[in-house]
Design a protein around this motif. Structure first.
Motif, mmCIF file in Angstrom:
data_model
loop_
_atom_site.group_PDB
_atom_site.id
_atom_site.type_symbol
_atom_site.label_atom_id
_atom_site.label_comp_id
_atom_site.label_asym_id
_atom_site.label_seq_id
_atom_site.Cartn_x
_atom_site.Cartn_y
_atom_site.Cartn_z
ATOM 1 N N LEU A 2 -12.516 14.911 -6.167
ATOM 2 C CA LEU A 2 -12.108 13.879 -7.119
ATOM 3 C C LEU A 2 -12.732 14.242 -8.455
ATOM 4 C CD1 LEU A 2 -12.225 10.072 -6.313
ATOM 5 C CD2 LEU A 2 -12.126 10.957 -8.609
ATOM 6 N N ALA A 3 -11.956 14.076 -9.512
ATOM 7 C CA ALA A 3 -12.439 14.389 -10.861
ATOM 8 C C ALA A 3 -13.000 15.809 -10.938
ATOM 9 C CB ALA A 3 -13.500 13.385 -11.297
ATOM 10 N N PHE A 26 0.810 -1.217 0.000
ATOM 11 C CA PHE A 26 0.000 0.000 0.000
ATOM 12 C C PHE A 26 0.848 1.273 0.000
ATOM 13 C CE2 PHE A 26 -2.167 3.366 2.391
ATOM 14 C CZ PHE A 26 -3.260 3.571 1.564
ATOM 15 N N PRO A 27 1.901 1.362 0.853
ATOM 16 C CA PRO A 27 2.668 2.611 0.896
ATOM 17 C C PRO A 27 3.272 2.960 -0.473
ATOM 18 C CG PRO A 27 3.274 1.188 2.728
ATOM 19 C CD PRO A 27 2.401 0.373 1.834
ATOM 20 N N ASN A 80 -8.052 -5.069 -0.828
ATOM 21 C CA ASN A 80 -7.919 -3.958 0.111
ATOM 22 C C ASN A 80 -8.674 -2.752 -0.436
ATOM 23 O OD1 ASN A 80 -7.114 -1.713 1.545
ATOM 24 N ND2 ASN A 80 -5.033 -2.464 1.845
ATOM 25 N N ASN A 93 -17.449 4.626 0.967
ATOM 26 C CA ASN A 93 -16.352 5.473 0.502
ATOM 27 C C ASN A 93 -15.848 5.068 -0.875
ATOM 28 O OD1 ASN A 93 -16.230 7.185 2.785
ATOM 29 N ND2 ASN A 93 -15.413 5.434 3.920
ATOM 30 N N LEU A 135 0.089 9.018 -6.427
ATOM 31 C CA LEU A 135 0.189 10.470 -6.258
ATOM 32 C C LEU A 135 1.124 11.051 -7.321
ATOM 33 C CD1 LEU A 135 -0.607 12.908 -4.616
ATOM 34 C CD2 LEU A 135 1.330 12.485 -3.120
ATOM 35 N N TYR A 172 -8.708 0.292 0.389
ATOM 36 C CA TYR A 172 -7.971 1.552 0.241
ATOM 37 C C TYR A 172 -7.163 1.564 -1.047
ATOM 38 C CZ TYR A 172 -9.515 2.507 4.917
ATOM 39 O OH TYR A 172 -10.317 2.750 5.997
ATOM 40 N N GLN A 183 -16.236 15.427 -3.187
ATOM 41 C CA GLN A 183 -16.360 14.005 -2.886
ATOM 42 C C GLN A 183 -16.919 13.760 -1.482
ATOM 43 O OE1 GLN A 183 -13.402 10.186 -2.353
ATOM 44 N NE2 GLN A 183 -12.571 12.121 -2.949
ATOM 45 N N PHE A 197 -2.891 14.114 -0.163
ATOM 46 C CA PHE A 197 -3.753 12.998 0.202
ATOM 47 C C PHE A 197 -5.087 13.504 0.751
ATOM 48 C CE2 PHE A 197 0.394 10.547 0.909
ATOM 49 C CZ PHE A 197 0.339 9.986 -0.355
ATOM 50 N N LEU A 246 -9.218 4.300 -8.010
ATOM 51 C CA LEU A 246 -10.355 5.108 -8.462
ATOM 52 C C LEU A 246 -9.982 6.584 -8.508
ATOM 53 C CD1 LEU A 246 -13.401 3.531 -6.599
ATOM 54 C CD2 LEU A 246 -13.081 3.691 -9.053
ATOM 55 N N CYS A 247 -9.242 7.002 -7.496
ATOM 56 C CA CYS A 247 -8.854 8.406 -7.421
ATOM 57 C C CYS A 247 -7.992 8.776 -8.626
ATOM 58 C CB CYS A 247 -8.101 8.640 -6.122
ATOM 59 S SG CYS A 247 -7.601 10.325 -5.892
ATOM 60 N N GLY A 281 -10.100 8.718 -11.799
ATOM 61 C CA GLY A 281 -10.995 9.868 -11.879
ATOM 62 C C GLY A 281 -10.261 11.144 -12.226
ATOM 63 N N LYS A 318 -18.711 6.359 -3.432
ATOM 64 C CA LYS A 318 -18.673 7.781 -3.790
ATOM 65 C C LYS A 318 -17.532 8.054 -4.769
ATOM 66 C CE LYS A 318 -15.844 9.398 0.021
ATOM 67 N NZ LYS A 318 -15.756 9.793 1.408
ATOM 68 N N LYS A 319 -16.412 7.384 -4.567
ATOM 69 C CA LYS A 319 -15.293 7.585 -5.501
ATOM 70 C C LYS A 319 -15.662 7.063 -6.879
ATOM 71 C CE LYS A 319 -11.054 7.901 -2.796
ATOM 72 N NZ LYS A 319 -11.332 7.986 -1.359
ATOM 73 N N LEU A 329 -17.856 9.550 -8.806
ATOM 74 C CA LEU A 329 -17.148 10.675 -9.418
ATOM 75 C C LEU A 329 -16.297 10.209 -10.591
ATOM 76 C CD1 LEU A 329 -16.207 12.831 -6.332
ATOM 77 C CD2 LEU A 329 -18.082 13.096 -7.920
ATOM 78 N N CYS A 330 -15.742 9.018 -10.427
ATOM 79 C CA CYS A 330 -14.960 8.440 -11.503
ATOM 80 C C CYS A 330 -15.840 8.252 -12.744
ATOM 81 C CB CYS A 330 -14.444 7.096 -11.025
ATOM 82 S SG CYS A 330 -12.866 6.702 -11.647
ATOM 83 N N LEU A 368 0.054 2.296 6.595
ATOM 84 C CA LEU A 368 1.471 2.605 6.396
ATOM 85 C C LEU A 368 2.298 2.106 7.576
ATOM 86 C CD1 LEU A 368 1.677 6.248 5.012
ATOM 87 C CD2 LEU A 368 1.632 4.098 3.774
ATOM 88 N N ARG A 428 0.537 4.065 -2.869
ATOM 89 C CA ARG A 428 -0.032 5.360 -2.541
ATOM 90 C C ARG A 428 0.825 6.485 -3.119
ATOM 91 N NH1 ARG A 428 -0.899 8.106 3.330
ATOM 92 N NH2 ARG A 428 -2.961 8.966 2.977
ATOM 93 N N ILE A 429 2.118 6.392 -2.913
ATOM 94 C CA ILE A 429 2.983 7.456 -3.414
ATOM 95 C C ILE A 429 3.093 7.362 -4.942
ATOM 96 C CG2 ILE A 429 5.282 6.388 -3.316
ATOM 97 C CD1 ILE A 429 4.674 9.622 -1.592
#
Lengths: 873, 161
Positions: B119-120, A82-83, A118, A155, A90, A120, B124, B112, A126-127, A130, A158-159, A162-163, B142, A86-87
């Motif tokens: 989002l988009a 995950f870590p 998972n 959660n 981003l 997250y 959100q 984050f 999705l983030c 999107g 909702k993502k 928007l996606c 993490l 995540r980066i």
């Protein structure tokens, strides 16, 4: 391990960068870090990959290039933890955008992560999707996103919602797949899911009419109920902002209701009550409350009419406008703009306040207010409003003057009750901010002046006075110079004095002074100087007594570095010296310029959308719309038989008047009256706007490229001088001209793709076919070979073909092969055209044509529009 | 729809950029340059909206930072102001009276958090609590990963002893 990458942590790097005292020091730190990161990348270092990417992102924000890190993002995304992911995501969103090829490589990882156990990690994918997905990715991953709309965790839902918005925006065809799952979201209780569901439905309704119908039918009541519950809900700390529960959700609901209510009386009806409630009950002392009110008023104004609600809305606008907060006032002006169409009268009530806003110290508010004043002007209030605006012009800031003058000029010309008022106002604007007005404005003014015959004397005197005080305003100088050239005698002899004028004594030499100042003014540009030269010539013929002085002035320009001025000076000088007898006929006063044609041209995207004579004479009520015909005649006279340049008086006249100085595309061959009267008009008007030809010079050009007429050395010289002005549009023509003079014309270039010929026009008496070719490497330009065939049994003489095109096209006509068309198809006339499509690939060619000929000595005219050009031209 | 979010310091330094519409890297730096010069030069009492290239940029200054959001022309400017405020409050709760330095050294965290709110280019999550809860849950992940890594390396260290 790499000696570089062992070192700094992210925090240390940021410290080092912040500690740099100079930009050079900072660059050095960044360079060192980048070198270390590159080395780490090359060694495929695993341990510090995410730290390196974080550093790169920081460096990226400082504005340094970081493209070398793009692949690192993909590697991190592909790693299991995950870590890292995540980066990695981003970095993907920050360092890449949807247009980069690299992005395609991530599609597979995204697909895997969307199916990850998972939640997250699913959220991260999705983030990223999107925020940066491209159309192709949208297609590939839409099924995954659709499935996630029903995911157990809100959660993720909702993502995913928007996606989906991003996906249907990229690929509207996919919209219908989402309709059912989107409407299901509207029944959710979780605010995050609800708000995203509402947004998804709003976008669906905008994209697909089918979805709009569905949502309107199935969900209007649900939405109204949700909004009511929300508005009446008790205090809930989680969503409370300034005493209102979730204003964001309020606003999104109102926005969706607006979409549903627009154009549908039933839906509008069902939401009336709740809108009234929101409009009256919402607290308006905080930003959040005002934002809701603002949205509510917008919805009320857009849905189907309900008198009571509208009154309520306009009243809230009034309150907004008197608010002291600039933000609220700005928003109010914005809303009033929308309310004008619904209820102009109500908005007029706030006119005084709005006018005050034009003078606000805040540029954003000024701009809004000006737009609003502009739509509020009508025949009854134009005088006071124009006066206010012109008064304000004097004190306004420079960077606002461009907008302001444009609007004033437009208002004044649209609503002026009488010509004298129009001229007065324009003179004020020109003297105040003449350097800010656009060319069309003073062109239009000159057209109006020539049409106001009884005001010629008044105008030229007024201009003379204005010039004394405001000689620094370029466009004022131009109009003055032009008018003195035309009406100088009225100025000196005080002809046509109006009662309201103060008497003024202007001697001939005073008038020449003005011209001399204009031509010698340091700031005067080429157009102004050239206009002044023409005016001097004209003036000298009206007042031979000044001839000597004028000659002296003109002679000074014989050596001018500007080719145009030099040529004019030399030619004018020879007229003054050698051709006294024809001078007065050469420089007669201009014929009255045709307003209707000018307005038509100004407005006209498609010239001839209405024929020139039927074009409504907008603007000045007492201006009569003159048929364009005489002007065309004038052109025909001078150019019908394609005379050698500079040999006939008519051509010379063109030369004298055509102040076409801008490096404009030389497009229409004046050997034919190729464009309709409008162009001629502008030639006469001597305006330097692009897309017109300065006639006689083009004569040379077109006859040369055609290689049909013998080319004299003199022509060569002129075409040489031309080459400095001809631009890419004429292509290599001037160079070829030179060659033409000596050798055979170059063989036709290898033509590009083949296009089918079309029958462009056919009547009982005439057929016109077009065949097309393109030069390779120049897809915008199409060469058209036009062939005319006579279908009747009588010969056509004086055959002339004219064509006009919309502004996005440029047209160049070469001379026709003959002006006689034999009877019964026994031969044809050919003519080549060159069309340049500045919107190639977006718009198709379109052309208006007019064919004139004599049938048994009788004039005949045929007109038509050609729409059937092949698409890819 | 929101096209991009910018955080610019009073000195014109970029602290955060988030793009929801495609802008090439070149366009991005041009946009930043244009907007920061326009926004930083505006006086304190003026309205918070700037019209720019057919879009509307809503900005608000918090201490030394300008938060800017670029919107479509017909979006609700006042709501955008509220969104900015919502984001700032969330940051504030997360960092505990946030300052510019927090956002410099923890820029990734600012991203984050923003990604949990927008989002988009759309809203959100409107609950600060939910946003922070989600951020906290991810930070736990993490930590767990870090512990696992360290215990793994200690096992390896012991095994190789």
């Amino acid at each position: 391990m790499n000696p570089f990458s062992s070192g700094t942590r992210l925090r240390d790097m940021i410290r080092a960068i912040r500690a740099s005292k100079t930009a050079a020091e900072e660059r050095a730190v960044v360079r060192k870090e980048c070198a270390a990161i590159r080395a780490a990348i090359n060694e495929n270092d695993q341990d510090y990959r995410h730290r390196n990417l974080a550093k790169l992102m920081f460096i990226h924000m400082l504005g340094y290039p970081t493209h070398f890190g793009q692949m690192e993002c993909l590697k991190l995304i592909a790693s299991p933890g995950f870590p890292e992911k995540r980066i990695g995501y981003l970095g993907l969103m920050l360092l890449l955008d949807e247009r980069q090829e690299v992005l395609m490589l991530v599609t597979n990882s995204l697909k895997q992560d969307l199916n990850h156990t998972n939640q997250y990690i699913v959220g991260l994918a999705l983030c990223a999707l999107g925020n940066i997905c491209s159309a192709e990715m949208a297609r590939d991953l839409a099924p995954e996103v659709e499935r996630l709309l029903q995911f157990r965790d809100p959660n993720i839902r909702k993502k995913a919602a928007l996606c989906s918005i991003r996906i249907i925006k990229k690929v509207p065809d996919l919209a219908e797949n989402f309709i059912n799952s989107a409407t299901a979201l509207l029944r959710e209780k979780h605010h995050g899911v609800l708000i995203t569901g509402v947004q998804l439905c709003t976008d669906l309704c905008k994209i697909s009419p089918e979805a709009l119908e569905h949502v309107r039918k199935k969900c209007t009541d649900v939405l109204v109920r949700t909004l009511r519950d929300l508005a009446n809900s008790p205090y809930s700390p989680e969503y409370d902002i300034a005493g209102i529960t979730d204003p964001f959700l309020h606003i999104r609901l109102l926005k969706l209701l607006r979409v549903l209510g627009e154009g549908d009386a039933d839906a509008s009806d069902s939401m009336n009550d709740i809108l009234a409630q929101v409009a009256t009950k919402t607290e308006s002392n905080k930003v959040a409350g005002n934002a809701i009110l603002y949205e509510c008023v917008q919805t009320i104004m857009s849905i189907e009419d309900n008198g009571g609600l509208r009154v309520l809305a306009i009243n809230s606008l009034g309150r907004f406008l008197s608010n002291r907060d600039n933000n609220i006032r700005y928003v109010a002006l914005n809303m009033l703009m929308k309310a004008v169409t619904a209820d102009g009268q109500a908005v007029q009530r706030h006119r005084a306040t709005i006018l005050e806003c034009v003078k606000d110290s805040d540029a954003s508010i000024r701009k809004r207010a000006l737009e609003l004043v502009y739509v509020l002007v009508n025949e009854t209030n134009v005088k006071p409003l124009a006066k206010e605006l012109i008064d304000y012009l004097e004190v306004s800031e420079n960077d606002f003057r461009g907008d302001l003058t444009a609007k004033i000029c437009s208002i004044v010309s649209k609503f002026s009750p009488e010509k004298i008022w129009y001229i007065d106002q324009m003179l004020k604007v020109l003297s105040e901010a003449g350097n800010y007005v656009k060319d069309e404005v003073w062109h239009a003014l000159i057209v109006v002046i020539t049409n106001a015959t009884e005001l010629h004397g008044y105008t030229v005197r007024a201009l003379y006075r204005a010039f004394q005080t405001s000689a620094e305003q370029e466009s004022l100088v131009r109009v003055t110079v032009w008018c003195i050239g035309e009406y100088g005698d009225l100025l000196v002899n005080n002809v046509g004095m109006l009662d309201i004028e103060d008497p003024i004594t202007v001697t001939e030499s005073d008038a020449v002074d003005v011209l001399e100042i204009a031509i010698k003014r340091h700031e005067s540009d080429l157009t102004t100087k050239a206009m002044a030269l023409v005016a001097l010539l004209k003036f000298s013929s009206r007042f031979p007594s000044c001839s000597e002085r004028i000659k002296e002035i003109i002679v000074q320009f014989k050596g001018n570095l500007m080719l145009e001025l030099q040529q004019r000076a030399i030619e004018f000088n020879s007229i003054l010296a050698k051709h006294q007898n024809i001078r007065s006929t050469l420089v007669e006063r201009m014929p009255v310029l045709d307003e209707a044609t000018f307005i038509g041209r100004k407005a006209g995207s498609l010239p001839g959308a209405a024929s020139t004579t039927t074009m409504p004479s907008v603007g000045i009520p007492n201006g009569e719309a003159k048929p364009a015909a005489p002007l065309i005649d004038l052109l025909d006279l001078s150019s019908d038989d394609a005379p050698a340049p500079s040999s006939s008086g008519g051509d010379l006249l063109h030369d004298l008047l055509g102040v076409d100085l801008s490096p404009a595309p030389q497009q229409s061959g004046a050997g034919q009256p190729s464009k309709s009267g409008t162009d001629v008009l502008l030639d006469l008007l001597s305006v330097g706007s692009p897309a017109q030809s300065s006639s006689s010079t083009v004569d040379i050009l077109s006859s040369n490229t055609n290689g049909k007429s013998p080319v004299s050395p003199l022509d060569d010289i002129s075409s040489l001088s031309l080459s400095s002005r001809a631009n890419s549009n004429a292509g290599a023509a001037p160079m070829m001209d030179l060659l033409d003079g000596f050798g055979p014309s170059p063989s036709k270039e290898n033509n590009g793709p083949v296009y089918p010929s079309i029958t462009a026009y056919e009547s009982s008496s005439l057929r016109l076919t077009f065949s097309f070719s393109k030069q390779p490497g120049n897809p915008e330009t199409t060469n058209i070979q036009a062939t005319f065939t006579n279908l009747s049994s009588t010969v056509y003489t004086d055959f002339v073909f004219q064509a006009a095109v919309p502004k996005f096209l440029q047209l160049h006509l070469d001379p026709a092969s003959s002006n006689t068309l034999p009877a019964a198809g026994n031969g044809s006339v050919t003519q080549s055209l060159k069309v340049t499509n500045s919107q190639h690939g977006k718009k198709n060619l379109v052309m208006r044509i007019r064919i004139a000929y004599k049938l048994n000595g009788k004039d005949t005219l045929e007109e038509g529009q050609i729409n059937n050009f092949p698409r890819e031209l | 729809m929101i096209h991009f979010v910018l955080l610019i310091s009073r000195q014109g330094k970029v602290r955060l950029t988030k793009w929801y519409s495609p802008y090439s890297q070149k366009e991005r730096s041009k946009v930043i340059r244009e907007l920061s010069s326009e926004i930083l030069s505006r006086g304190p009492k003026l309205c918070n909206f700037v019209e720019w290239r057919g879009f509307k940029v809503v900005y608000k200054r918090y201490a030394s930072l300008y938060f800017c959001i670029c919107n479509d022309q017909d979006d609700n400017e006042l709501e955008t102001l509220s969104i900015i405020h919502h984001y700032v409050e969330t940051l504030d709760r997360y960092f505990g009276s946030v300052c510019e330095l927090d956002l410099i050294f923890n820029f990734h965290k600012a991203y984050f958090i923003l990604d949990e709110i927008l989002l988009a280019g759309e809203m959100q999550e409107t609950s600060k609590r939910t946003t922070l809860r989600l951020i906290a849950a991810q930070e736990e992940l993490l930590e767990a990963a870090k512990e696992e890594a360290s215990s793994l390396s200690s096992i390896i260290a012991q095994a190789t002893k």
